[in-house]
Motif scaffolding. Sequence first.
Motif, PDB file in Angstrom:
ATOM      1  N   ARG A 187       0.826  -1.216   0.000  1.00 11.42           N
ATOM      2  CA  ARG A 187       0.000   0.000   0.000  1.00 11.42           C
ATOM      3  C   ARG A 187       0.860   1.265   0.000  1.00 11.42           C
ATOM      4  N   PHE A 188       2.005   1.203   0.713  1.00  8.29           N
ATOM      5  CA  PHE A 188       2.884   2.375   0.783  1.00  8.29           C
ATOM      6  C   PHE A 188       4.327   1.949   0.561  1.00  8.29           C
ATOM      7  N   HIS A 209       5.237   9.972   6.028  1.00 12.03           N
ATOM      8  CA  HIS A 209       4.122   9.999   6.969  1.00 12.03           C
ATOM      9  C   HIS A 209       4.608  10.159   8.401  1.00 12.03           C
ATOM     10  N   TRP A 210       5.663   9.394   8.780  1.00 17.60           N
ATOM     11  CA  TRP A 210       6.073   9.421  10.187  1.00 17.60           C
ATOM     12  C   TRP A 210       6.856  10.682  10.534  1.00 17.60           C
ATOM     13  N   VAL A 239       5.963  13.608   9.280  1.00 23.14           N
ATOM     14  CA  VAL A 239       4.850  14.535   9.502  1.00 23.14           C
ATOM     15  C   VAL A 239       4.196  14.243  10.861  1.00 23.14           C
ATOM     16  N   VAL A 244       4.270  17.009  13.777  1.00 21.08           N
ATOM     17  CA  VAL A 244       2.994  17.697  14.042  1.00 21.08           C
ATOM     18  C   VAL A 244       2.482  17.358  15.447  1.00 21.08           C
ATOM     19  N   LEU A 245       2.669  16.095  15.888  1.00 24.13           N
ATOM     20  CA  LEU A 245       2.255  15.767  17.263  1.00 24.13           C
ATOM     21  C   LEU A 245       3.083  16.572  18.271  1.00 24.13           C
ATOM     22  N   GLN A 263     -10.475  10.838   3.408  1.00 21.25           N
ATOM     23  CA  GLN A 263      -9.020  10.869   3.608  1.00 21.25           C
ATOM     24  C   GLN A 263      -8.399  11.997   2.794  1.00 21.25           C
ATOM     25  N   ALA A 304      -6.454  15.287   4.190  1.00 22.29           N
ATOM     26  CA  ALA A 304      -5.065  15.588   3.808  1.00 22.29           C
ATOM     27  C   ALA A 304      -4.952  17.016   3.258  1.00 22.29           C
ATOM     28  N   VAL A 353      -5.475  19.542   6.260  1.00 20.68           N
ATOM     29  CA  VAL A 353      -4.315  19.575   7.170  1.00 20.68           C
ATOM     30  C   VAL A 353      -3.159  20.317   6.494  1.00 20.68           C
ATOM     31  N   VAL A 369      -6.518  16.170  13.181  1.00 27.49           N
ATOM     32  CA  VAL A 369      -5.620  15.079  13.586  1.00 27.49           C
ATOM     33  C   VAL A 369      -6.334  14.159  14.582  1.00 27.49           C
ATOM     34  N   VAL A 378      -6.765   4.386  15.217  1.00 23.89           N
ATOM     35  CA  VAL A 378      -6.467   3.598  16.421  1.00 23.89           C
ATOM     36  C   VAL A 378      -7.714   3.021  17.080  1.00 23.89           C
ATOM     37  N   ALA A 399      -6.291  -0.472   9.203  1.00 25.68           N
ATOM     38  CA  ALA A 399      -5.344   0.199   8.297  1.00 25.68           C
ATOM     39  C   ALA A 399      -4.010   0.480   8.982  1.00 25.68           C
ATOM     40  N   LEU A 400      -4.003   0.419  10.341  1.00 23.39           N
ATOM     41  CA  LEU A 400      -2.803   0.814  11.090  1.00 23.39           C
ATOM     42  C   LEU A 400      -1.567   0.003  10.676  1.00 23.39           C
ATOM     43  N   ILE A 430       0.348   1.440   7.638  1.00 27.41           N
ATOM     44  CA  ILE A 430       1.205   2.626   7.728  1.00 27.41           C
ATOM     45  C   ILE A 430       2.459   2.316   8.551  1.00 27.41           C
ATOM     46  N   TRP A 440      -8.951  -6.973   2.991  1.00 29.15           N
ATOM     47  CA  TRP A 440      -9.303  -5.677   3.602  1.00 29.15           C
ATOM     48  C   TRP A 440      -9.299  -4.603   2.511  1.00 29.15           C
TER      49      TRP A 440
HETATM   50  C1  HEM Z   1      -0.180  13.942  13.550  1.00 34.70           C
HETATM   51  C2  HEM Z   1      -0.142  14.156  12.312  1.00 34.70           C
HETATM   52  C3  HEM Z   1      -0.569  13.214  11.225  1.00 34.70           C
HETATM   53  C4  HEM Z   1      -0.887  13.632   9.990  1.00 34.70           C
HETATM   54  C5  HEM Z   1      -0.928  15.079   9.496  1.00 34.70           C
HETATM   55  C6  HEM Z   1      -1.205  12.441   9.200  1.00 34.70           C
HETATM   56  C7  HEM Z   1      -1.554  12.447   7.869  1.00 34.70           C
HETATM   57  C8  HEM Z   1      -1.844  11.332   7.102  1.00 34.70           C
HETATM   58  C9  HEM Z   1      -2.195  11.336   5.707  1.00 34.70           C
HETATM   59  C10 HEM Z   1      -2.302  12.605   4.845  1.00 34.70           C
HETATM   60  C11 HEM Z   1      -2.416  10.057   5.324  1.00 34.70           C
HETATM   61  C12 HEM Z   1      -2.839   9.548   3.935  1.00 34.70           C
HETATM   62  C13 HEM Z   1      -4.344   9.660   3.792  1.00 34.70           C
HETATM   63  C14 HEM Z   1      -5.104   8.974   4.869  1.00 34.70           C
HETATM   64  O1  HEM Z   1      -5.045   7.740   4.958  1.00 34.70           O
HETATM   65  O2  HEM Z   1      -5.746   9.697   5.673  1.00 34.70           O
HETATM   66  C15 HEM Z   1      -2.216   9.217   6.471  1.00 34.70           C
HETATM   67  C16 HEM Z   1      -2.357   7.854   6.487  1.00 34.70           C
HETATM   68  C17 HEM Z   1      -2.407   7.115   7.637  1.00 34.70           C
HETATM   69  N1  HEM Z   1      -2.119   7.559   8.923  1.00 34.70           N
HETATM   70 FE1  HEM Z   1      -1.587   9.425   9.452  1.00 34.70          FE
HETATM   71  N2  HEM Z   1      -1.088  11.324   9.988  1.00 34.70           N
HETATM   72  C18 HEM Z   1      -0.693  11.749  11.233  1.00 34.70           C
HETATM   73  C19 HEM Z   1      -0.456  10.951  12.330  1.00 34.70           C
HETATM   74  C20 HEM Z   1      -0.783   9.608  12.394  1.00 34.70           C
HETATM   75  C21 HEM Z   1      -0.647   8.782  13.567  1.00 34.70           C
HETATM   76  C22 HEM Z   1      -0.040   9.249  14.902  1.00 34.70           C
HETATM   77  C23 HEM Z   1      -1.151   7.543  13.234  1.00 34.70           C
HETATM   78  C24 HEM Z   1      -1.293   6.274  14.031  1.00 34.70           C
HETATM   79  C25 HEM Z   1      -1.174   6.160  15.306  1.00 34.70           C
HETATM   80  C26 HEM Z   1      -1.578   7.588  11.860  1.00 34.70           C
HETATM   81  C27 HEM Z   1      -2.142   6.545  11.157  1.00 34.70           C
HETATM   82  C28 HEM Z   1      -2.348   6.523   9.797  1.00 34.70           C
HETATM   83  C29 HEM Z   1      -2.809   5.355   9.038  1.00 34.70           C
HETATM   84  C30 HEM Z   1      -3.209   4.004   9.606  1.00 34.70           C
HETATM   85  C31 HEM Z   1      -2.820   5.730   7.692  1.00 34.70           C
HETATM   86  C32 HEM Z   1      -3.148   4.829   6.476  1.00 34.70           C
HETATM   87  C33 HEM Z   1      -4.609   4.832   6.149  1.00 34.70           C
HETATM   88  C34 HEM Z   1      -4.900   3.914   4.977  1.00 34.70           C
HETATM   89  O3  HEM Z   1      -4.093   3.040   4.653  1.00 34.70           O
HETATM   90  O4  HEM Z   1      -5.976   4.068   4.377  1.00 34.70           O
HETATM   91  N3  HEM Z   1      -1.331   8.857  11.369  1.00 34.70           N
HETATM   92  N4  HEM Z   1      -1.856  10.025   7.547  1.00 34.70           N
END
Ligand code: HEM
Length: 208
Positions: free
Chosen positions: A5-6, A14-15, A17, A21-22, A109, A113, A116, A159, A167, A175-176, A179, A188
């Motif tokens: 997927r990624f 992603h990490w 960001v 941001v956190l 999603q 994005a 944000v 966020v 979570v 989905a967790l 990523i 899935w």
């Molecule tokens: C704090 C700032 C964060 C930002 C700005 C951010 C932004 C994004 C963006 C733009 C994507 C791609 C589109 C989407 O799936 O929504 C994404 C994917 C994802 N993020 Fe974050 N994220 C953040 C933190 C986190 C954290 C802390 C977690 C988990 C504990 C997380 C879990 C995920 C997951 C599971 C996906 C994949 C979703 C999928 O496969 O459909 N994100 N994130």
Amino acid sequence: MFVRRFTRSELAAHWVVAVSVLAMIATGLALGVNIAHDAVFPVHVGSVVVLAAGLLTVALAGNRRALRATARELRSLDGDDRRWLAWAPRAALRRGGDPPPIGRFNAGQKANAILVSLFLLTVTGSGLYLWAKVHGLVANSNLVGAAHNLSAIAIIALVSGHLYMAVLNPGTRRALGGIVTGRVDARWAAEHHPAWRPDEPPDGVSRP
Ligand code: HEM
Ligand code: HEM
């Protein structure tokens, strides 16, 4: 069976960001209630440097085509996406019927994005002004202060929704793994993103 997927570059972006941001949010809240101001302030402003340097490193060292293709996918809202955005509130009230086709990302999603990213620009612009003000380089401006606080509130709300989906929400939290490892269960993927063809990347970028 698992599908990719990624790419590693997308995971790294992603990490970078997420962590920066956190950190901005946690230190911003501490500044707002005036806890340990002198220790927290450099971390608050420094997190934007970590964000910029991290993204630059990932872009220079990583798979730029995959990063560009994903960024393009996330900011493109087409007709199906607009139908999805109209369908989602009805679905939440259990009156939605079948959803329109969902590709690699659903319209929620994508909208998240886009919003944000926009608020990160306004929080950074206003934050740089406030930083210059703290150092006596520019005059005080209540308008910029209000822009910073409103952008911060919007980012915290977006966020929080993202974290709830990632979570807590039983329907989406699987989905967790994707990523973290970059791979998701093929069943899935077919259930949640039926119009996504992992084996046929739209941009021609393979995701090994
Ligand atoms: C704090 C700032 C964060 C930002 C700005 C951010 C932004 C994004 C963006 C733009 C994507 C791609 C589109 C989407 O799936 O929504 C994404 C994917 C994802 N993020 Fe974050 N994220 C953040 C933190 C986190 C954290 C802390 C977690 C988990 C504990 C997380 C879990 C995920 C997951 C599971 C996906 C994949 C979703 C999928 O496969 O459909 N994100 N994130
Ligand atoms: C998610 C991103 C961010 C959030 C949630 C956030 C939140 C906050 C909050 C709540 C305050 C306290 C406001 C008050 O006391 O009225 C603040 C102050 C401040 N922020 Fe941010 N902020 C973010 C990003 C940034 C960025 C990227 C920068 C720098 C480029 C920045 C620079 C500052 C400065 C200079 C102050 C003023 C501190 C002072 O007056 O002592 N912020 N921020």
